[in-house]
Design an enzyme around this catalytic site. Sequence first.
Site, PDB file in Angstrom:
ATOM      1  N   ALA A 172      -3.369   0.704   6.975  1.00 47.90           N
ATOM      2  CA  ALA A 172      -3.288   0.884   5.524  1.00 47.90           C
ATOM      3  C   ALA A 172      -3.550   2.335   5.130  1.00 47.90           C
ATOM      4  O   ALA A 172      -2.944   2.863   4.195  1.00 47.90           O
ATOM      5  CB  ALA A 172      -4.294  -0.041   4.837  1.00 47.90           C
ATOM      6  N   CYS A 188      -7.451  -6.494   5.116  1.00 45.59           N
ATOM      7  CA  CYS A 188      -8.752  -6.354   5.775  1.00 45.59           C
ATOM      8  C   CYS A 188      -9.759  -7.351   5.215  1.00 45.59           C
ATOM      9  O   CYS A 188     -10.750  -7.676   5.855  1.00 45.59           O
ATOM     10  CB  CYS A 188      -9.279  -4.940   5.585  1.00 45.59           C
ATOM     11  SG  CYS A 188      -9.433  -4.510   3.855  1.00 45.59           S
ATOM     12  N   ASP A 214       9.758  -5.779  -4.996  1.00 47.52           N
ATOM     13  CA  ASP A 214       9.091  -6.449  -3.871  1.00 47.52           C
ATOM     14  C   ASP A 214       9.435  -7.933  -3.869  1.00 47.52           C
ATOM     15  O   ASP A 214       9.490  -8.569  -4.925  1.00 47.52           O
ATOM     16  CB  ASP A 214       7.571  -6.277  -3.924  1.00 47.52           C
ATOM     17  CG  ASP A 214       6.949  -6.453  -2.544  1.00 47.52           C
ATOM     18  OD1 ASP A 214       6.474  -5.453  -1.970  1.00 47.52           O
ATOM     19  OD2 ASP A 214       6.963  -7.597  -2.021  1.00 47.52           O
ATOM     20  N   HIS A 258       0.798  -1.234   0.000  1.00 44.94           N
ATOM     21  CA  HIS A 258       0.000   0.000   0.000  1.00 44.94           C
ATOM     22  C   HIS A 258       0.832   1.287   0.000  1.00 44.94           C
ATOM     23  O   HIS A 258       0.546   2.212  -0.759  1.00 44.94           O
ATOM     24  CB  HIS A 258      -0.967  -0.016   1.179  1.00 44.94           C
ATOM     25  CG  HIS A 258      -1.766  -1.267   1.236  1.00 44.94           C
ATOM     26  ND1 HIS A 258      -2.567  -1.680   0.190  1.00 44.94           N
ATOM     27  CD2 HIS A 258      -1.862  -2.232   2.179  1.00 44.94           C
ATOM     28  CE1 HIS A 258      -3.130  -2.835   0.501  1.00 44.94           C
ATOM     29  NE2 HIS A 258      -2.726  -3.191   1.689  1.00 44.94           N
TER      30      HIS A 258
HETATM   31  C1  LIG Z   1      -5.201  -9.293   8.359  1.00 43.69           C
HETATM   32  C2  LIG Z   1      -4.972  -7.810   8.308  1.00 43.69           C
HETATM   33  C3  LIG Z   1      -6.053  -6.933   8.282  1.00 43.69           C
HETATM   34  C4  LIG Z   1      -5.842  -5.555   8.226  1.00 43.69           C
HETATM   35  N1  LIG Z   1      -6.925  -4.728   8.181  1.00 43.69           N
HETATM   36  C5  LIG Z   1      -6.745  -3.388   8.093  1.00 43.69           C
HETATM   37  C6  LIG Z   1      -7.867  -2.514   7.979  1.00 43.69           C
HETATM   38  O1  LIG Z   1      -9.018  -2.938   7.959  1.00 43.69           O
HETATM   39  N2  LIG Z   1      -7.620  -1.182   7.910  1.00 43.69           N
HETATM   40  C7  LIG Z   1      -6.350  -0.679   7.925  1.00 43.69           C
HETATM   41  O2  LIG Z   1      -6.186   0.555   7.810  1.00 43.69           O
HETATM   42  N3  LIG Z   1      -5.273  -1.493   8.030  1.00 43.69           N
HETATM   43  C8  LIG Z   1      -5.445  -2.830   8.118  1.00 43.69           C
HETATM   44  N4  LIG Z   1      -4.365  -3.660   8.226  1.00 43.69           N
HETATM   45  C9  LIG Z   1      -3.010  -3.080   8.310  1.00 43.69           C
HETATM   46  C10 LIG Z   1      -2.466  -2.800   6.907  1.00 43.69           C
HETATM   47  O3  LIG Z   1      -2.554  -3.945   6.105  1.00 43.69           O
HETATM   48  C11 LIG Z   1      -1.015  -2.343   6.985  1.00 43.69           C
HETATM   49  O4  LIG Z   1      -0.963  -1.192   7.792  1.00 43.69           O
HETATM   50  C12 LIG Z   1      -0.505  -2.050   5.586  1.00 43.69           C
HETATM   51  O5  LIG Z   1      -0.384  -3.245   4.865  1.00 43.69           O
HETATM   52  C13 LIG Z   1       0.831  -1.343   5.595  1.00 43.69           C
HETATM   53  O6  LIG Z   1       1.228  -1.158   4.275  1.00 43.69           O
HETATM   54  P1  LIG Z   1       2.766  -1.028   3.899  1.00 43.69           P
HETATM   55  O7  LIG Z   1       2.827  -0.926   2.406  1.00 43.69           O
HETATM   56  O8  LIG Z   1       3.414   0.024   4.698  1.00 43.69           O
HETATM   57  O9  LIG Z   1       3.446  -2.380   4.398  1.00 43.69           O
HETATM   58  P2  LIG Z   1       3.211  -3.904   4.042  1.00 43.69           P
HETATM   59  O10 LIG Z   1       1.807  -4.170   3.681  1.00 43.69           O
HETATM   60  O11 LIG Z   1       3.813  -4.674   5.170  1.00 43.69           O
HETATM   61  O12 LIG Z   1       4.096  -4.109   2.725  1.00 43.69           O
HETATM   62  C14 LIG Z   1       5.499  -4.085   2.741  1.00 43.69           C
HETATM   63  C15 LIG Z   1       6.002  -4.696   1.454  1.00 43.69           C
HETATM   64  O13 LIG Z   1       7.422  -4.647   1.464  1.00 43.69           O
HETATM   65  C16 LIG Z   1       7.939  -5.858   0.907  1.00 43.69           C
HETATM   66  N5  LIG Z   1       9.301  -6.028   1.432  1.00 43.69           N
HETATM   67  C17 LIG Z   1       9.702  -6.019   2.727  1.00 43.69           C
HETATM   68  N6  LIG Z   1      11.035  -6.164   2.816  1.00 43.69           N
HETATM   69  C18 LIG Z   1      11.502  -6.270   1.531  1.00 43.69           C
HETATM   70  C19 LIG Z   1      12.797  -6.450   0.978  1.00 43.69           C
HETATM   71  N7  LIG Z   1      13.900  -6.540   1.743  1.00 43.69           N
HETATM   72  N8  LIG Z   1      12.915  -6.540  -0.364  1.00 43.69           N
HETATM   73  C20 LIG Z   1      11.801  -6.459  -1.171  1.00 43.69           C
HETATM   74  N9  LIG Z   1      10.550  -6.277  -0.683  1.00 43.69           N
HETATM   75  C21 LIG Z   1      10.396  -6.177   0.656  1.00 43.69           C
HETATM   76  C22 LIG Z   1       6.948  -6.914   1.393  1.00 43.69           C
HETATM   77  O14 LIG Z   1       6.992  -8.058   0.568  1.00 43.69           O
HETATM   78  C23 LIG Z   1       5.623  -6.175   1.304  1.00 43.69           C
HETATM   79  O15 LIG Z   1       4.978  -6.362   0.065  1.00 43.69           O
HETATM   80  C24 LIG Z   1      -4.528  -5.046   8.241  1.00 43.69           C
HETATM   81  C25 LIG Z   1      -3.437  -5.927   8.263  1.00 43.69           C
HETATM   82  C26 LIG Z   1      -3.652  -7.288   8.280  1.00 43.69           C
HETATM   83  C27 LIG Z   1      -2.466  -8.208   8.269  1.00 43.69           C
END
Ligand SMILES: Cc1cc2nc3c(=O)[nH]c(=O)nc-3n(C[C@H](O)[C@H](O)[C@H](O)COP(=O)(O)OP(=O)(O)OC[C@H]3O[C@@H](n4cnc5c(N)ncnc54)[C@H](O)[C@@H]3O)c2cc1C
Length: 443
Positions: free
Chosen positions: A299, A43, A33, A11
């Site tokens: 998210a 979610c 990624d 995200h």
């Molecule tokens: C079951 C569940 C339900 C949720 N429901 C909600 C909700 O209803 N509302 C809400 O606001 N939030 C919700 N969340 C929280 C939300 O999903 C996270 O806050 C959000 O995914 C954060 O996004 P991000 O892109 O920062 O990190 P992430 O989603 O953790 O993505 C990080 C990315 O980095 C990649 N990555 C990491 N290290 C490396 C590396 N060294 N090399 C290459 N790639 C790498 C990973 O593969 C991943 O794709 C939920 C989470 C879960 C697990």
Amino acid sequence: MTKTIIIGSNHAGIAAANTLLDNYPDQEVTMIDQNSNLSYLGCGTALWVGRQIDSYEKLFYTKKEDFEAKGAKIYLETSVSKVDFITKKIYCNSLDGKSFVEKYDKLILATGSVPIKPNIPGADLENIHFLKLFQDGQTVDKLLDQFDIRNIAVIGAGYIGVEIAEAVKRRNKNVLLFDTADRSLSSYYDKEFTDKMDENLIKHGIDVHFNERAQEYKGTDKVEAVVTNKGEYPVDLVINAIGFLPNNFLGKDYLELFRNGAYFVDNHQQTSDPSVYAVGDCATIYSNALEKTTYIALATNAVRSGIVAGHNVGGTKLDATGVQGSNGISIFGLNMVSTGMSVTAAKKNGFNVLYTDFEDTQKPGFMKENAEVKIRIVYDADNRRVLGAQMCSTADISMGIHMFSLAIEQKVTIDQLKLLDIFFLPHFNQPYNYITMAALNAK
Ligand SMILES: Cc1cc2nc3c(=O)[nH]c(=O)nc-3n(C[C@H](O)[C@H](O)[C@H](O)COP(=O)(O)OP(=O)(O)OC[C@H]3O[C@@H](n4cnc5c(N)ncnc54)[C@H](O)[C@@H]3O)c2cc1C
Ligand SMILES: NC(=O)c1ccc[n+]([C@@H]2O[C@H](COP(=O)([O-])OP(=O)(O)OC[C@H]3O[C@@H](n4cnc5c(N)ncnc54)[C@H](O)[C@@H]3O)[C@@H](O)[C@H]2O)c1
């Protein structure tokens, strides 16, 4: 051309990439990624596992080709093993065995978070899972199809735990829900609200175990029992949901970190290295309720911080506005939303806090479809600033919380809410509506 590399394409990384690609044609964007998919809405896991939606396909909102069409280079199934922040190089390894190095002008770290692993004996037994990735959801979903998977322990009654407990119950399994706190959702709501959720969970057959810490998972190959400070429970599957930690692997020895390890960023999402930005769950965020930098993994914050970083990297100075940590949950028809701090959280953070509660039906008595609404507004006893709000109902009252989010952001006082113009229509509320009444009752 400025070359920007974004590590992590979920995200936060996606929001940063789209902002750069849609607004700054002079940008060369590379996305990397380690996962095989991108944009999975976690979610939706509970909705899909609980069969409230038909399938998981629509839980992805974009794909690799969408970025390629905009001119980005995107590598999936490719992990970054090291960043050399001095020479501005990243070292990558793809799943098919290739290694390569890329150079950047600007780097955006969007590596997200990792679930906290309970550090207890037996934690590596089979049938013990987290619920972070799409693949985790798939594994749990398949296991639930097995007849002999009957008793499921969910460790952690926070947002993931409560949502998956409902989903698993909907699959007609026995659910044991554990939390070290004395109630569910304790970091988001005060007891008067979580009591309603706990009653709701119990009413729907979920076996809740509060003040209970898992101390051991027992079994030969597969998990067979959870041992806590209060007893031993036979289980066939464990789902761990005790929170997230920022994934700081790449920058932890070089960049300034927050107390939980998140990359410390300013209001441009810039880290302690001016060429490096951090967004989403791997970074800190400014809380307007606390008036301090903190960590809130959501998210919504990931998307907003990605947009801010995208513009600043692209060359337009854009300040993040800070967040209130607004959140919501809907379990067996009980809806709860909150923003800012609960009374419990405000006290813990040293505020001199007051609150005002109000409970009534949502609509006038003559309306056929009607439901109880409970609201609490939390405010600072010294300067009267609104610090938080919580609402709960079987009706959809969720939209009202956004107003409180803005109130906290704009430092509105409880007194300013008393005579605020709030419309009345029997389909939605009462002339003496619950928001006005709660505010008017404030001491
Ligand atoms: C079951 C569940 C339900 C949720 N429901 C909600 C909700 O209803 N509302 C809400 O606001 N939030 C919700 N969340 C929280 C939300 O999903 C996270 O806050 C959000 O995914 C954060 O996004 P991000 O892109 O920062 O990190 P992430 O989603 O953790 O993505 C990080 C990315 O980095 C990649 N990555 C990491 N290290 C490396 C590396 N060294 N090399 C290459 N790639 C790498 C990973 O593969 C991943 O794709 C939920 C989470 C879960 C697990
Ligand atoms: N509806 C939503 O907005 C939503 C849904 C899912 C996840 N999320 C976000 O994803 C992140 C992760 O969710 P989460 O549910 O893992 O975290 P969480 O912080 O919501 O809940 C973790 C729970 O685990 C408990 N806990 C901690 N250590 C424990 C232990 N050793 N044994 C038993 N219980 C323990 C805590 O008391 C807490 O209730 C959070 O930031 C959450 O807000 C949001």
